[in-house]
Design a protein around this motif. Structure first.
Motif: not given
Length: 391
Positions: A352-353, A367-369, A357-359, A47-48
């Motif tokens: 912001f994407g 990383y598939a989600p 998306l990292g969340s 996320t960071i």
């Protein structure tokens, strides 16, 4: 004879403005594709790392908002050169970064330089390019971004792998300096109808109208949704490639993307000039949705290649097509505001994407989600597109 010259695309001014766009975009894509990896190497979470990648675009968003009025007050040339100087100096600051917090600050400052610079470049292009062949000409101009998308991540990844982070920062500094030189050599003043003064046409605009073009919002919004799908690849493809053991083919993702886009863009531009705005956008949205879904469900050499093709037809084509749409649908004296509106929306999505998306990344899901979610977000753009481009 003069009419023919007015409709020529490949002039000295075209190549100078094209070079400025190419090298400015190369800085962005060379660093954005590796900075998440650099941040995770410092011990940050996904996320960071996504925030480190995206805060550059958030800085750009802030300076784009400022730049539309700056064009009227101090002129295009001064605005471009001031912010391109900030863009270059920020590349030097990367050499002194030693923790994630400082990296976030430098990325934000760098983004400030990028936003207003790229806004000035595209605004100048909207006047330099011939009006009767604008869709075709703008498509050729935006190939600067296309080439940067393909070459940038490749150069960034190569530099990072063989020369470390400092190699990436040095390349970025060189590209930024070259962009500055191209703008410096361009005779901007002869195209700048405002030339540092507010026009009577703008006298009645107040509030939000002094920052954005309201009529450009619908097209800008649906393009921003497709930008989220694009940034899911840009920010996390190297990490996803390691996870699914496809590092070799993924290293060629943006090269394939660029080849397809370079081949298809002149055709797409001619279709659009003939009145094909809606068909270009519908095909692009559906293609990108399919590509992202495939790469999430069936990661393989074939699906990576097909995803690269689909994203080229998707956001790659939509990026220039929708910029053309908002320019054509706004009064000429409001072109800079329409383009700024368009890029503000896209910058917000790209900025912001990555953090959003990292969340969705976890140790169990990987990383598939990210790609499932981004394919769903992309298809949401379709009904908005149909509304925005209705006759």
């Amino acid at each position: 004879m003069n009419v023919e010259n007015d409709e020529k695309i490949f002039t000295k001014s075209f190549f100078l403005i094209f070079g400025a766009l190419l090298f400015t975009a190369l800085v962005m894509y060379a660093l954005m594709s590796t900075v998440t990896e650099y941040a995770t190497a410092m011990g940050s979470s996904a996320t960071i790392a996504g925030l480190v990648s995206g805060i550059y675009i958030f800085g750009g968003l802030c300076s784009r908002i400022y730049s539309t009025n700056a064009f009227d007050r101090i002129g295009w040339r001064k605005t471009a050169l001031i912010f391109m100087s900030i863009h270059f100096l920020s590349c030097i600051l990367y050499f002194f970064v030693n923790d994630v917090n400082l990296l976030l600050i430098v990325r934000f400052i760098h983004g400030i330089g990028f936003g207003a610079s790229s806004n000035a470049i595209v605004t100048i292009a909207s006047v330099v390019l011939p009006k009767k062949r604008f869709g075709e000409a703008f498509g050729y101009f935006m190939m600067g971004t296309t080439l940067a998308v393909g070459i940038g991540p490749f150069i960034g990844g190569f530099s990072y792998d063989y020369f470390g982070s400092n190699g990436c920062f040095l390349i970025a500094a060189v590209f930024s300096a070259l962009a500055f030189v191209f703008i410096y050599l361009l005779d901007v003043d002869k195209y700048d109808w405002a030339n540092g003064k507010e026009t009577k046409n703008d006298a009645g605009y107040k509030g939000l109208d002094k920052i954005i073009e309201i009529g450009a919002i619908p097209a800008s919004f649906f393009t921003a949704l497709t930008a989220l799908g694009y940034v899911s690849i840009l920010s996390f493809y190297r990490l996803y490639a390691v996870e699914v053991d496809l590092t070799n083919i993924f290293s060629w993702f943006f090269v394939i993307y660029s080849i397809v886009l370079v081949a298809s863009r002149p055709i797409a531009g001619k279709i659009q000039d003939a009145g094909g705005d809606l068909i270009i956008c519908i095909i692009g949205i559906i293609a990108q949705t399919i590509g992202l879904f495939m790469i999430a469900c069936w990661p393989s050499t074939l699906s990576v290649i097909l995803c690269a093709v689909c994203l080229a037809i998707g956001f790659g084509t939509l990026n220039s097509a929708c910029a053309t749409i908002v320019t054509r649908r706004s009064p000429e004296h409001r072109n800079s505001y329409a383009l700024s509106t368009y890029f503000i929306f896209c910058d917000a999505a790209v900025g912001f994407g990555p953090a959003l998306l990292g969340s969705f990344v976890s140790s169990s899901s990987g990383y598939a989600p990210v790609y499932f979610i981004s394919s769903f977000i992309t298809i949401l753009a379709l009904p908005i597109c149909l509304y925005a481009l209705r006759k």
